[in-house]
Structures are given as C-alpha cells and as structure tokens.
Write an enzyme that holds these catalytic residues in place. Structure first.
Site, short mmCIF file in Angstrom:
data_model
loop_
_atom_site.label_atom_id
_atom_site.label_comp_id
_atom_site.label_asym_id
_atom_site.label_seq_id
_atom_site.Cartn_x
_atom_site.Cartn_y
_atom_site.Cartn_z
N SER A 81 0.85 -1.19 0.00
CA SER A 81 0.00 0.00 0.00
C SER A 81 0.88 1.24 0.00
CB SER A 81 -0.91 0.00 1.22
OG SER A 81 -0.16 0.37 2.36
N LYS A 82 0.22 2.38 -0.07
CA LYS A 82 0.94 3.64 -0.16
C LYS A 82 1.97 3.83 0.94
CE LYS A 82 -2.41 6.53 -2.52
NZ LYS A 82 -3.75 6.91 -2.09
N ARG A 83 1.71 3.21 2.09
CA ARG A 83 2.66 3.34 3.20
C ARG A 83 4.05 2.83 2.83
NH1 ARG A 83 2.39 0.28 7.42
NH2 ARG A 83 0.90 -1.17 6.52
N HIS A 84 4.09 1.89 1.88
CA HIS A 84 5.36 1.27 1.52
C HIS A 84 6.05 1.96 0.36
CE1 HIS A 84 2.73 -1.99 3.17
NE2 HIS A 84 3.74 -2.01 4.02
N GLY A 85 5.39 2.93 -0.24
CA GLY A 85 5.97 3.60 -1.41
C GLY A 85 4.90 3.78 -2.46
#
Ligand code: GLU
Length: 502
Positions: A262-266
């Site tokens: 998800s966006k948290r990872h990039g």
C-alpha cells in the site's frame, strides 16, 4: 465465436483510481498466460460501484496497460463478440439472469429492511455467533410478497444456497491451479445477496454472469479473492453451468510482515513509475518476478522470453514482497541495454519537462551533442528522470555550487590561482577534445607535483557545480571551450569576491 479449446482469460479492474502495481502484476500473469497459450486476453471494466467509478480511472487503467505493452483482444476500445465489456452497460443482462434464477427457484426476493437485518445482526452478536441470514423471505407466499410491494419495499435478490447446491451439506472444493484443492463447508454460507435493492448486481454475481457469457476458461486473480470463489461456484451451480478453472496468485506484499502493498510502503500507481522514468520492459520483468520464478538464477527476461516460459505451474503460493531496490537494479540494466540513440530519445521528454530543452529546437548537430551527453552519463542513471540531475549544467549556466563542492574543493587555498592557470592552459588546447584536454590537464598536475583529485575536483565543481557527474574531460569537451573558460572565470571571480569582501 471462439474455439472451444481456446484459452480465454480476463482482468476485471474496478475503475476507482490509478492502476495499482498489484493489479498490474495480476494483469501481466493473465496476459502472459493468454499469449503463452495463444489465447485471448480480455479487459472488462468492473464499474458497478457507480459512485466510486470514473471515466478518468478507466482511461488511467487502459493507459497503464498500453504503456506496459499488454494489448487486449477484447474489451473497451477494441470491442469483441461478447460485449459490452463495461459492466454498467450490462445491467439488463444481470437482471435477466437473476430473474431466471428466481423463476427456477434458485434465488428469491428478500424484503427485509435494513433495520430488520440490523436487528438480526445484533441478535447474533449478543449470542456470540457470526451473522447468517436465516432465510426469512425464502418461502414467501405471493400474498406476502404483494403486501411488501404495496408497502413500497424494494427487494434484494438472494441466492437460495440449498437449492443451488442441492443440499445443506457438503464441501465446495476449489481446484486451484496454484493453491491446490481448497475446501469450504457449504454450511458456512448463508443465502447471500446477488442483486441489491437498487437493481445493481453484487460483484460475485456480475462476475459469474460475465465470466460465463464471455467464455472465460481460467480466472487468474489475486488470492484476496479466494474467499469469493466458493460463492461464485454456488452461483455457477445455480445457473447450471461449469465454472472456469481458478488460479489464485499470491498477493504483492509491502513488507516481509505480510501486509498488502500500500501507499505506506511507497508509490503503488503504475503511472508514477512511468513518470519517474522506469522503462516498461523493466516493469514487466519486475512484475513477472512478483510471484513467478523460472529458476533461481535468471533475473532478466525479455517479454518474448516471459511469454515463452510463463505458466501457472511456476507461480508460488506465498506472497512476494515488493522491493524497490530490485526494480531499480533492473531498470538500470534495461537503460544500459538501450542503444544510445534510443536512450537519447527516451530521456528527451524528461529534459523537456525540466525546461532544459525544446524538442523543436533539436537540430541534427544538437542531437549529436545530446547523444554524446547521454553517452557520457554512462551507466549512472537508475531512472530516466535521473538525466536531469546528471546533466542540467550542460543546458543552463544558472546553477549554484553545491555546499559540499564549495566546502571541500573550491574554498581551499590556492584554488583561484590554480583555476586561473587551468583557464590559460585550456585556452590553448587544440583541438578541444577529450584526449587533448586530458593530456594537458595531466601534464599540469604532474608539472605542479599535485594530487590529480586536488586539481580535477575544483575544476569539476567550477564548471558543473557538483562533485559527481560524467567524466571530467568529456564534460569539458561537451561544454566547449567558451563555456568552460567562462565558468572557470565565474568561479574565480566568485572566490576572489568572497575573500575580499567576507
Ligand atoms: N474488480 C475485482 C478486482 O479488481 C475483480 C476480481 C476478479 O478478477 O474477479 O479485484
């Protein structure tokens, strides 16, 4: 109409945003499978969630597929014999099939209101049981139905699981081509809704109707959908048709802890990677390896090799972690594999976007110069966008000296004098080419008994502003005599100005 033994696979993206890398990976597995088997790859837009779906998102998905080189044989823009391929244009079809199921006793109208259902849910919660619809409307009499209709209730349609399956007992087995047999107990399923009260189908129903009507032979999708598959099998049963084969491919994970990427990872949007200057070939290679492996050795595969080698038997069961370093490494390899002329074509949009060049002003001579610049950058670029950072000083005189360049190299004693001598020296180098330039500068270093780095680095910072970049002698040649001398002069003036007026 298609041959009966022809492989037909599809992706059914919901157009609610950009194309997520996980979806691109699933699309790729479908596409490779179709191409490997000489079958058809179909794109179907799953836009029954009308509020969250948009035209722009459809376009973004199609653009992403096109950019990655995944052409589709049937679907939006290209049409095909089983269209329309946009679910919101197929509502009559779902209604017709739902009606057929009701008429055959495999589904029924349910008039329970939200409040009534909430009360049942609450009751189940109090008793510590998971909520299952108890089948209250399963056997309504025509009179009861009429009364509800008169009350203005809009019914949903529920699948009659017992009628569909033929019993309340037994195991629904998904013969998954990746996971093996996965069993579900029929008892786990209540009479779930297939058509909402607003006349829209639920995902499971629309999917089955379309996969059936579009003659899909293999459903290859992310393993997060595994829990939907028994419900879909029940719907196939109710329709009295054979389900396709299923293959649930592992999720793309954001970290080794097992969360979905998800966006948290990039960045997760395919478009972002395109705009950053990742090459579609590198993305394809990278995405293919997220869940599929050929052997432990090979990392680099051309699209042709992937088509030739890809099959479901080499898709693993466990999730694979998205690793940007791997993508960066691959992208670098692919950039280096591009012939110089193609690489130059590829970086031009990035230079243009940075305002450094105008495409219409590229004369044949300037083009040759550009190619030399790209050549001088060599294997330093990880993405095409890196070209800007490595080369902007070739295109503009407006740059500052980096903090490190100033501190470590320019602000040293004797540097202005040394640059003055270098300037004189370069003024006389003939021809002004890297070989001669190198000879002159090395001769200077030797004559002075200095360390090369003490001469070369201040020159580099003076003419580029930076401490790293393409080879110094090439840089000087590509800047040309006039600009090089001008920049040396500017640095000298800057340094002298600073010492005289601190
Ligand atoms: N819209 C669903 C998704 O994109 C489709 C799943 C399926 O392939 O059945 O996840």
């Amino acid at each position: 109409m298609g041959r009966t033994d022809e492989v037909r696979v599809r992706i059914a993206p919901a157009p609610t945003g950009h194309m997520h890398l996980g979806n691109a990976r699933t699309a790729l597995f479908n596409w490779l499978f179709a191409r490997h088997h000489g079958g058809k790859f179909i794109v179907r837009i799953d836009d029954t969630d009308l509020e969250r779906s948009s035209e722009e998102a459809v376009k973004a998905i199609l653009d992403a597929l096109r950019w990655l080189g995944m052409d589709w044989d049937e679907g939006p823009e290209v049409g095909g014999p089983y269209g329309p391929y946009i679910q919101s244009q197929r509502l009559d079809i779902y209604r017709e099939y739902a009606k057929k199921l009701v008429e055959g006793g495999k589904a029924y109208y349910c008039y329970c209101t939200k409040e009534e259902l909430d009360a049942m849910r609450e009751e189940a919660r109090k008793r510590g049981r998971p909520f299952k619809y108890p089948g209250k409307c399963r056997n309504l009499t025509p009179e009861e139905r009429e009364r509800f209709e008169r009350e203005g209730r809009r019914p949903t349609i529920r699948l009659n699981v017992e009628a569909a399956w033929g019993s309340r007992e037994g195991k629904i087995v998904v013969h998954d081509l990746v996971l093996g047999d996965v069993e579900f107990d029929v008892k786990e399923f209540d009479d779930f809704i297939i058509m909402k009260s607003n006349g829209m189908p639920v995902y499971n129903f629309a999917t089955v109707v379309d996969d059936y009507l579009m003659r899909i032979t293999h459903v290859i999708r992310a393993s997060e959908h595994l829990s939907n598959t028994p419900k879909q099998i029940l719907i196939y049963k109710a329709l009295g048709v054979e389900p396709p084969k299923f293959a649930h491919v592992p999720m793309v994970l954001g970290s080794s802890k097992g969360e979905k990427l998800s966006k948290r990872h990039g960045a997760v949007a395919v478009e972002w990677y395109r705009d950053q200057g990742y090459l579609p070939e590198a993305m394809i290679n990278f995405l293919a390896r997220l869940g599929w492996s050929y052997d432990d050795k090979e990392e680099i595969f051309t699209v042709e090799e992937l088509i030739e080698k890809f099959d479901l038997d080499r898709v693993g069961r466990s999730g694979s972690v998205f690793d940007i370093n791997k993508l960066n490494w691959l992208n670098k390899q692919y950039i280096m594999m591009m012939p110089l002329s193609k690489r130059t074509d590829a970086v031009i949009p990035f230079l243009e976007r940075a305002g450094l060049i105008k495409r219409e002003e590229i004369t044949p001579e300037k083009r040759r110069w550009l190619e030399k610049i790209v050549e001088a950058v060599g294997d330093r670029m990880t993405t095409l966008a890196d070209i800007v950072d490595y080369t902007y000083f070739f295109f503009t005189d407006e740059f500052e000296y980096s903090e490190e360049g100033l501190r470590k190299w320019l602000s040293k004693e004797g540097v202005p004098e040394m640059l003055e001598e270098v300037k004189e020296l370069l003024a006389g180098v003939e021809p002004f080419e890297r070989g001669e330039i190198e000879r002159a500068l090395r001769g200077y270093v030797e004559g002075k008994g200095l360390k090369a780095i003490r001469v070369f680095q201040p020159i580099r910072v003076a003419i580029t502003g930076k401490t790293v970049g393409p080879g110094l002698f090439e840089t000087i040649e590509l800047l040309g005599r006039e600009r090089t001398l001008g920049r040396l002069e500017r640095a000298i003036r800057f340094l002298k100005g600073r010492t005289e007026n601190p």
